[in-house]
Scaffold this active site. Structure first.
Site, mmCIF file in Angstrom:
data_model
loop_
_atom_site.group_PDB
_atom_site.id
_atom_site.type_symbol
_atom_site.label_atom_id
_atom_site.label_comp_id
_atom_site.label_asym_id
_atom_site.label_seq_id
_atom_site.Cartn_x
_atom_site.Cartn_y
_atom_site.Cartn_z
ATOM 1 N N ARG A 122 0.805 -1.230 0.000
ATOM 2 C CA ARG A 122 0.000 0.000 0.000
ATOM 3 C C ARG A 122 0.837 1.279 0.000
ATOM 4 O O ARG A 122 0.318 2.366 -0.175
ATOM 5 C CB ARG A 122 -0.971 -0.021 1.188
ATOM 6 N N TYR B 120 28.643 32.309 -0.143
ATOM 7 C CA TYR B 120 28.820 30.860 -0.208
ATOM 8 C C TYR B 120 30.216 30.504 0.284
ATOM 9 O O TYR B 120 31.214 30.984 -0.254
ATOM 10 C CB TYR B 120 28.638 30.348 -1.643
#
Ligand code: UD1
Ligand code: MG
Length: 462
Positions: free
Chosen positions: A23, A357
């Site tokens: 399921r 960064y």
């Protein structure tokens, strides 16, 4: 395997994880779907580990290799037993027969898809086993539905378990349900399992049948009840989401009781291994992926995503910051908005406050990275390191082309593209010198205005 305490009987655990989980409609075996960043099976094995088992087996079938690998990592020393065909829960336990044979102690059976059984509940179950051949963990179900029903005798003892598909109307009305967790004397269990048949609605070998078989031999069986939340199994993605929500609610609650402030707890997502120190403050909409530790007094402001990162004492992260694996933020350091840190350390008191960064780098204590500082760490093939010394000042919009280093207390001028190492205390500046041409601005404006007016077919929007 850790040894159990010398006074208690030794415990062997068998975790059933061979089922397909149809399921879930997934290529991933059901028990590997994560809850709070950890496969469900990992949660179940963590619960198993609290029993300090002398022996452990994980029964695998569907996705055996992947499931076995997760099991070995989560419970080192566990035997991985293959159940090639899934013929029912009794058949599954027998896949671990070799481990159970000759074992003088108790067996505790757990399911890989039932991740929330509390350690205290398992201890209660084992204690109940001492007064019975078999002890079964049950719960009062709000909606008994497909669960097996616990049929109690007049004496309050457990008489048998009937699967919903085999139950009569009267039996279906029973609200006490089987969680699937069971404790039994190992030798007794093996003997009973060999007598289980598959003469039932599903044609399966039911583990639950051992209760009736034990009673038929005059042996005592008991049911121990726990909260339904603990026994919650996951069968589809809706239940997976519900399990996640339950886990998160509990984890937030515990984090707050342990001394973390959350201004909007329902929007904070924790991982199974998130460690928050005292007086940590978490703003709204913060996500902790696995592997994060936050030291005392640190503040994680709104909309941050952290993974595999360490945040030092009193540091401030966010809003809108991303810490990726290997980020080490020093004490009192600041990581501001739209800053990404990956595999890099920021020394104590260092600052990267805006649009930056930092990847594959070390930044010394007290260094300051201006807005838009970028470490150019990747050349398309390899990663390279950037080292920035303590107290260095990196001006706005500097690109540091790795591998490269900037010495302690050096200055890198705004807009500089750093291609060579900068010595300690030096000033690095690499940009085209500025030229001011008197009156050129005015002339340029006139030219552009005239050009636009000449385009008669277009309305003048100047
Ligand atoms: C089982 C119980 C039921 C209980 C319910 C609780 C039986 C016969 N029934 O039903 O009384 O209320 O759990 O959730 O035990 N598994 C294997 N190999 C197999 C079959 C199952 O490893 O051959 C594993 C599954 O992966 C799963 C667990 O055993 O982890 C339970 O199997 P499942 O098919 O879900 O049993 P239920 O029908 O839910
Ligand atoms: Mg089930």
């Amino acid at each position: 395997m850790s040894a159990s305490s010398p006074t208690a009987r030794p415990i062997a655990v068998v975790v059933l994880a061979a089922g397909k989980g149809t399921r879930m409609r997934s290529a991933l075996p059901k028990v590997l779907h994560p809850i709070a960043g950890r496969p469900m099976l990992g949660h179940a094995l963590a619960a198993a580990a609290t029993l300090a088992p002398a022996r452990a087996a994980v029964v695998v079938g569907h996705g055996a290799e992947a499931v076995g690998a997760v099991a070995e990592a989560a419970l080192p020393g566990a035997r991985i037993c293959l159940q090639a065909q899934q013929k029912g829960t009794a058949h599954a336990v027998l896949a671990a027969r070799a481990m159970l044979e000759g074992f003088a102690g108790d067996v505790v059976i757990l399911y890989g898809d039932t991740p929330f059984i509390a350690p205290g509940t398992l201890a209660r179950l084992v204690a109940a086993r001492a007064g019975a051949a078999v002890a079964v963990l049950g719960f009062e179900a709000a909606e008994p539905g497909r669960y097996g029903r616990l049929v109690l005798g007049g004496d309050g003892m457990l008489d048998r378990i009937v699967e919903a598909k085999d139950a009569t109307e009267d039996e279906l009305a029973i609200r006490s349900c089987n969680s699937g967790v069971m404790a039994a004397d190992a030798a007794t269990l093996l003997r009973l399992l060999d007598r289980v048949d598959c003469d039932n609605a599903q044609g399966e070998y039911y583990l639950t049948d051992v209760v009736g078989l034990a009673r038929a031999e005059g042996l005592a069986c008991r049911a121990v009840l726990c909260d339904e939340v603990e026994t919650m199994g996951v069968n589809d993605r809706v239940e997976l989401a519900r399990a996640e929500a339950i886990y998160q609610a509990r984890a937030r609650h515990e984090a707050m009781l342990a001394g973390a402030t959350m201004t909007a707890p329902e929007t904070v997502f924790l991982s199974w291994d998130t460690v928050l120190g005292r007086d940590v403050t978490i703003g709204p909409s913060v996500v902790f992926a696995p592997g994060v530790r936050v030291a005392d007094g640190a503040e994680i402001r709104a909309f941050c995503h952290l993974e595999g990162a360490e945040v030092g004492e009193g540091a401030i992260v966010g809003p809108f910051a991303r810490l990726r694996p290997g980020a080490r933020i020093g004490a009192g350091a600041h990581v501001g908005n739209f800053v990404e840190i990956k595999n890099a350390s920021l020394g104590d008191g260092a600052k990267a406050n805006h649009l930056t960064y930092v990847g594959d780098a070390s930044v010394g204590a007290g260094a300051n990275l201006g807005a838009g500082t970028i470490t150019c760490n990747y050349d398309g093939f390899d990663k390279h390191r950037t080292d920035i010394g303590a107290g260095a000042f990196i001006g706005v919009n500097a690109a540091l082309i790795a591998p490269v280093s900037v010495g302690a207390n050096a200055y890198v001028a705004t807009g500089t593209v750093v291609t060579r190492d900068v010595p300690e205390d030096a000033l690095a500046i690499a940009r085209v010198p500025q030229e001011n041409r008197e009156g050129s601005g005015r002339r340029l404006r006139q030219t552009l205005k005239a050009r636009k007016a000449a385009r008669k077919d277009k309305p003048d929007r100047a």
